[in-house]
Design a protein around this motif. Structure first.
Motif, PDB file in Angstrom:
ATOM      1  N   UNK A   1    -168.494  69.050  65.775  1.00  0.00           N
ATOM      2  CA  UNK A   1    -168.189  69.995  67.084  1.00  0.00           C
ATOM      3  C   UNK A   1    -166.708  69.740  67.564  1.00  0.00           C
ATOM      4  N   UNK A   2    -166.174  68.869  67.299  1.00  0.00           N
ATOM      5  CA  UNK A   2    -164.680  68.391  67.714  1.00  0.00           C
ATOM      6  C   UNK A   2    -163.907  67.874  66.597  1.00  0.00           C
ATOM      7  N   UNK A   3    -162.470  68.540  66.571  1.00  0.00           N
ATOM      8  CA  UNK A   3    -161.684  68.205  65.307  1.00  0.00           C
ATOM      9  C   UNK A   3    -160.491  67.340  66.014  1.00  0.00           C
ATOM     10  N   UNK A   4    -159.678  66.715  65.291  1.00  0.00           N
ATOM     11  CA  UNK A   4    -158.474  66.037  65.812  1.00  0.00           C
ATOM     12  C   UNK A   4    -157.570  67.061  66.867  1.00  0.00           C
ATOM     13  N   UNK A   5    -157.278  66.503  68.030  1.00  0.00           N
ATOM     14  CA  UNK A   5    -156.520  67.298  68.826  1.00  0.00           C
ATOM     15  C   UNK A   5    -157.464  68.239  70.033  1.00  0.00           C
ATOM     16  N   UNK A   6    -158.876  68.254  69.926  1.00  0.00           N
ATOM     17  CA  UNK A   6    -159.523  68.647  70.707  1.00  0.00           C
ATOM     18  C   UNK A   6    -159.860  67.853  71.760  1.00  0.00           C
ATOM     19  N   UNK A   7    -160.000  68.506  73.063  1.00  0.00           N
ATOM     20  CA  UNK A   7    -160.330  67.720  74.299  1.00  0.00           C
ATOM     21  C   UNK A   7    -161.762  67.212  74.447  1.00  0.00           C
ATOM     22  N   UNK A   8    -162.249  66.006  74.714  1.00  0.00           N
ATOM     23  CA  UNK A   8    -163.366  65.755  74.853  1.00  0.00           C
ATOM     24  C   UNK A   8    -163.358  65.137  76.282  1.00  0.00           C
ATOM     25  N   UNK A   9    -164.165  65.711  77.348  1.00  0.00           N
ATOM     26  CA  UNK A   9    -164.484  65.454  78.932  1.00  0.00           C
ATOM     27  C   UNK A   9    -165.803  65.266  79.123  1.00  0.00           C
TER      28      UNK A   9
ATOM     29  N   UNK B   1    -160.794  62.185  76.549  1.00  0.00           N
ATOM     30  CA  UNK B   1    -159.777  61.786  75.532  1.00  0.00           C
ATOM     31  C   UNK B   1    -159.470  62.930  74.723  1.00  0.00           C
ATOM     32  N   UNK B   2    -158.437  62.779  74.005  1.00  0.00           N
ATOM     33  CA  UNK B   2    -158.079  63.739  73.026  1.00  0.00           C
ATOM     34  C   UNK B   2    -158.600  63.183  71.569  1.00  0.00           C
ATOM     35  N   UNK B   3    -159.285  64.176  71.000  1.00  0.00           N
ATOM     36  CA  UNK B   3    -159.680  63.314  69.593  1.00  0.00           C
ATOM     37  C   UNK B   3    -158.409  62.964  68.821  1.00  0.00           C
ATOM     38  N   UNK B   4    -158.276  61.811  68.292  1.00  0.00           N
ATOM     39  CA  UNK B   4    -156.874  61.458  67.264  1.00  0.00           C
ATOM     40  C   UNK B   4    -157.043  62.099  66.034  1.00  0.00           C
ATOM     41  N   UNK B   5    -155.989  61.723  65.461  1.00  0.00           N
ATOM     42  CA  UNK B   5    -156.064  62.290  64.058  1.00  0.00           C
ATOM     43  C   UNK B   5    -157.092  61.434  63.168  1.00  0.00           C
TER      44      UNK B   5
END
Length: 146
Positions: free
Chosen positions: A88-96, A129-133
């Motif tokens: 559901x989330x890739x590098x650069x996506x924002x998780x809150x 956070x922002x999902x890291x590479x």
């Protein structure tokens, strides 16, 4: 020793049984030959809709794909197992988070469980956070998935 030729000759099933055995052997051999690149995964839980998944090992998964997570044998939970999840989330996506509700790029993904399924481990919500590479956010729609 069981004499299958006598039984098959009398029942009229000789050709269908031979066809089944040959087809089964051909299918098994093909799956074995393709195993470095492809795999059939059986989902034994109700965490995702679907029971049988075709895993393509030749390409990296993308957001929205169903993928398999291999858990190391020395991990705390699910040692040595494979979990099937939705990416559901890739590098650069924002998780809150807001309380226990988790959002990826402002879209709600559901509520984080307060404790593990068997109740003996407290589960903490990660900070925003922002999902890291080279990392992803995995999800399953089941209420007890974490």
């Amino acid at each position: 020793m069981l004499r299958l030729d006598r039984w098959l000759g009398k029942s009229g099933l000789k050709i269908p049984v031979i066809a089944f055995v040959v087809t089964s052997c051909a299918l098994s051999g093909s799956l074995y030959a393709l195993s470095p690149w492809y795999e059939i995964i059986v989902n034994r839980s109700d965490s995702l809709p679907g029971t049988v998944f075709w895993l393509d090992k030749t390409t990296a998964p993308h957001c929205g794909d169903t993928t398999v997570l291999y858990i190391p044998v020395d991990s705390r939970f699910f040692r040595g197992s494979r979990l099937i999840k939705i990416l559901k989330g890739c590098a650069g996506d924002i998780v809150q988070t807001s309380g226990r509700e988790v959002f990826v790029n402002t879209r709600s993904q559901g509520l984080a469980m307060p404790k593990s399924t068997i109740g003996n481990h407290v589960l903490y919500v990660s900070p925003d956070t922002v999902i890291p590479p080279d990392q992803v956010y995995l999800f399953a729609p089941h209420a007890q998935s974490y």
